[in-house]
Design an enzyme around this catalytic site. Structure first.
Site, PDB file in Angstrom:
ATOM      1  N   LYS A  72       0.813  -1.224   0.000  1.00  0.00           N
ATOM      2  CA  LYS A  72       0.000   0.000   0.000  1.00  0.00           C
ATOM      3  C   LYS A  72       0.851   1.282   0.000  1.00  0.00           C
ATOM      4  CE  LYS A  72      -4.135  -1.998   2.091  1.00  0.00           C
ATOM      5  NZ  LYS A  72      -5.144  -1.906   3.144  1.00  0.00           N
ATOM      6  N   GLU A  84      -7.373  13.304  -1.507  1.00  0.00           N
ATOM      7  CA  GLU A  84      -7.023  13.853  -0.193  1.00  0.00           C
ATOM      8  C   GLU A  84      -6.994  12.741   0.859  1.00  0.00           C
ATOM      9  OE1 GLU A  84      -9.808  16.156   2.005  1.00  0.00           O
ATOM     10  OE2 GLU A  84      -8.261  17.530   2.712  1.00  0.00           O
ATOM     11  N   ASP A 109     -10.233   2.439   2.574  1.00  0.00           N
ATOM     12  CA  ASP A 109     -10.345   1.644   3.803  1.00  0.00           C
ATOM     13  C   ASP A 109     -11.141   2.373   4.894  1.00  0.00           C
ATOM     14  OD1 ASP A 109      -8.938  -0.620   2.943  1.00  0.00           O
ATOM     15  OD2 ASP A 109      -7.003   0.287   3.435  1.00  0.00           O
ATOM     16  N   ALA A 135      -1.224   1.665  15.952  1.00  0.00           N
ATOM     17  CA  ALA A 135      -0.765   2.917  15.339  1.00  0.00           C
ATOM     18  C   ALA A 135       0.044   2.614  14.078  1.00  0.00           C
ATOM     19  CB  ALA A 135       0.071   3.709  16.346  1.00  0.00           C
ATOM     20  N   SER A 162       5.201   5.848  21.396  1.00  0.00           N
ATOM     21  CA  SER A 162       5.780   6.909  20.550  1.00  0.00           C
ATOM     22  C   SER A 162       5.172   6.891  19.150  1.00  0.00           C
ATOM     23  CB  SER A 162       7.301   6.755  20.464  1.00  0.00           C
ATOM     24  OG  SER A 162       7.615   5.466  19.968  1.00  0.00           O
ATOM     25  N   GLY A 246     -14.319  -7.428  10.763  1.00  0.00           N
ATOM     26  CA  GLY A 246     -14.026  -6.591   9.605  1.00  0.00           C
ATOM     27  C   GLY A 246     -14.663  -6.996   8.288  1.00  0.00           C
TER      28      GLY A 246
HETATM   29  P1  ATR Z   1      -0.691  -2.792   9.712  1.00  0.00           P
HETATM   30  O1  ATR Z   1      -0.456  -2.328   8.311  1.00  0.00           O
HETATM   31  O2  ATR Z   1      -1.475  -4.065   9.826  1.00  0.00           O
HETATM   32  O3  ATR Z   1      -1.229  -1.713  10.588  1.00  0.00           O
HETATM   33  P2  ATR Z   1       1.852  -2.349  10.956  1.00  0.00           P
HETATM   34  O4  ATR Z   1       1.984  -1.004  10.307  1.00  0.00           O
HETATM   35  O5  ATR Z   1       3.051  -3.230  11.057  1.00  0.00           O
HETATM   36  O6  ATR Z   1       0.760  -3.231  10.248  1.00  0.00           O
HETATM   37  O7  ATR Z   1       1.255  -2.099  12.431  1.00  0.00           O
HETATM   38  C1  ATR Z   1       0.948  -3.163  13.294  1.00  0.00           C
HETATM   39  C2  ATR Z   1       0.257  -2.602  14.545  1.00  0.00           C
HETATM   40  O8  ATR Z   1      -0.174  -3.681  15.370  1.00  0.00           O
HETATM   41  C3  ATR Z   1       1.167  -1.747  15.415  1.00  0.00           C
HETATM   42  O9  ATR Z   1       0.375  -0.784  16.067  1.00  0.00           O
HETATM   43  C4  ATR Z   1       1.723  -2.781  16.399  1.00  0.00           C
HETATM   44  O10 ATR Z   1       2.189  -2.242  17.608  1.00  0.00           O
HETATM   45  P3  ATR Z   1       3.701  -1.627  17.713  1.00  0.00           P
HETATM   46  O11 ATR Z   1       3.649  -0.302  17.008  1.00  0.00           O
HETATM   47  O12 ATR Z   1       3.953  -1.508  19.157  1.00  0.00           O
HETATM   48  O13 ATR Z   1       4.568  -2.628  17.011  1.00  0.00           O
HETATM   49  C5  ATR Z   1       0.473  -3.583  16.641  1.00  0.00           C
HETATM   50  N1  ATR Z   1       0.704  -4.952  17.136  1.00  0.00           N
HETATM   51  C6  ATR Z   1       1.241  -5.989  16.445  1.00  0.00           C
HETATM   52  N2  ATR Z   1       1.235  -7.109  17.196  1.00  0.00           N
HETATM   53  C7  ATR Z   1       0.690  -6.769  18.394  1.00  0.00           C
HETATM   54  C8  ATR Z   1       0.395  -7.487  19.601  1.00  0.00           C
HETATM   55  N3  ATR Z   1       0.678  -8.797  19.722  1.00  0.00           N
HETATM   56  N4  ATR Z   1      -0.176  -6.808  20.615  1.00  0.00           N
HETATM   57  C9  ATR Z   1      -0.469  -5.517  20.495  1.00  0.00           C
HETATM   58  N5  ATR Z   1      -0.211  -4.773  19.386  1.00  0.00           N
HETATM   59  C10 ATR Z   1       0.351  -5.393  18.349  1.00  0.00           C
END
Ligand code: ATR
Length: 277
Positions: A72, A84, A109, A135, A162, A246
């Site tokens: 993406k 936008e 999305d 995030a 962060s 979803g």
């Molecule tokens: P996506 O495109 O699916 O959003 P990504 O950009 O890699 O994939 O983001 C994954 C998100 O899931 C992040 O917010 C991640 O938390 P971190 O920023 O701390 O890595 C969160 N995430 C992944 N596995 C997790 C878990 N087991 N428990 C809680 N949060 C998780």
């Protein structure tokens, strides 16, 4: 239909890696049948380092494509023009060849999520206290359309706080946003909690306190699953008012992409029903 006529049908694909389990061809072809659009839509497995060359090749004759994990952001960079909502999302899930040959990048999305909550489930976002978990890219894609519905408060909670702070900075002009880590979540329960973490994919639950829930809370897991996701299982066991996965978001984002390409809005209800059987 003869081969020669079939070759004239507008071509669409979904690009990703992996892609074989994508539901997009079934959804888009159901829309095409329902609205009597002459088009074809298939999956396209793109080698990890070849997004641009595969897209170039496709658009020699193809009309549009959906983009899924992990391309993406590359599709965002590939597009000649961005809507936008794609600019705010920082990612593109829909590409369209325009009449001048340029490639438009869009992101459907967020509108898919909002439409599912409001239209399909009769839910509320305006004036609600909303908690968004995660995030990453998935959350970034939905924040703009969520904030456009004017929630009272939108809290972004993430394992790595962060990243939540950095994301909130991008959207701070668009609404009342706060950030936190999971353990520090406190205050009154939320009206709506949206799980946008990748935790469900790993069969895990974001470690959030039960105090974020009340009997009136709605929970939404952006992941589609045949069985309850770990997050929705947790919320169901704690007695929340409603849990949603979803599926509706998947179908609504597809419908919006279909509209971008074809200028025709399909009726999503029968297609959602087809998947719920
Ligand atoms: P996506 O495109 O699916 O959003 P990504 O950009 O890699 O994939 O983001 C994954 C998100 O899931 C992040 O917010 C991640 O938390 P971190 O920023 O701390 O890595 C969160 N995430 C992944 N596995 C997790 C878990 N087991 N428990 C809680 N949060 C998780």
């Amino acid at each position: 239909m003869s081969k020669a006529v079939a070759d004239l049908v507008d071509q669409y694909v979904v690009m990703g890696n992996p892609i074989e389990h994508s539901k997009s061809p079934t959804i888009q072809m159901a829309f095409a049948k329902q609205t009597q659009q002459q088009m074809d839509y298939v999956t396209c497995l793109v080698p990890i380092d070849q997004f641009n060359s595969v897209a170039d090749q496709f658009f020699l004759t193809g009309m549009g494509c959906n983009i899924t994990v992990p391309f993406k952001e590359q599709a965002f960079a590939y597009a000649n023009v961005l809507t936008e909502r794609a600019q705010f999302a920082g990612a593109v899930n829909t590409l369209k060849k325009q009449s001048d040959g340029s490639i438009l990048g869009d992101n459907t999305d967020g509108i898919g999520l909002v439409t599912d909550i409001l239209k399909n489930h009769g839910g509320k976002i305006k004036d609600q206290r909303i908690l968004v978990l995660g995030a990453g890219g998935a959350v970034r894609g939905v924040l703009g359309p969520l904030l456009a519905e004017h929630p009272e408060l939108l809290v972004i909670a993430n394992r790595t706080e962060s990243k939540a702070v950095a994301l909130a900075e991008k959207f701070q002009a668009r609404g009342n946003i706060e950030t936190t880590g999971f353990q520090q979540l406190q205050g009154a329960p939320f009206d709506l909690i949206i799980n946008g973490t990748a935790a469900s994919l790993a069969g895990e639950l974001p470690p959030i306190p039960e105090s974020v829930l009340s009997a009136k809370t709605w929970c939404y897991d952006m992941m589609y699953s045949q069985t309850l996701t770990p997050f929705n299982r947790w919320a169901t066991d704690l007695g929340v008012e409603k849990c949603i996965d979803g599926l509706g978001m998947l179908i609504e984002q597809a419908a919006e992409a279909f509209y971008v390409w074809r200028g025709v809005r399909p009726d999503t209800a029968p297609v959602i029903g087809q998947f719920q059987k």
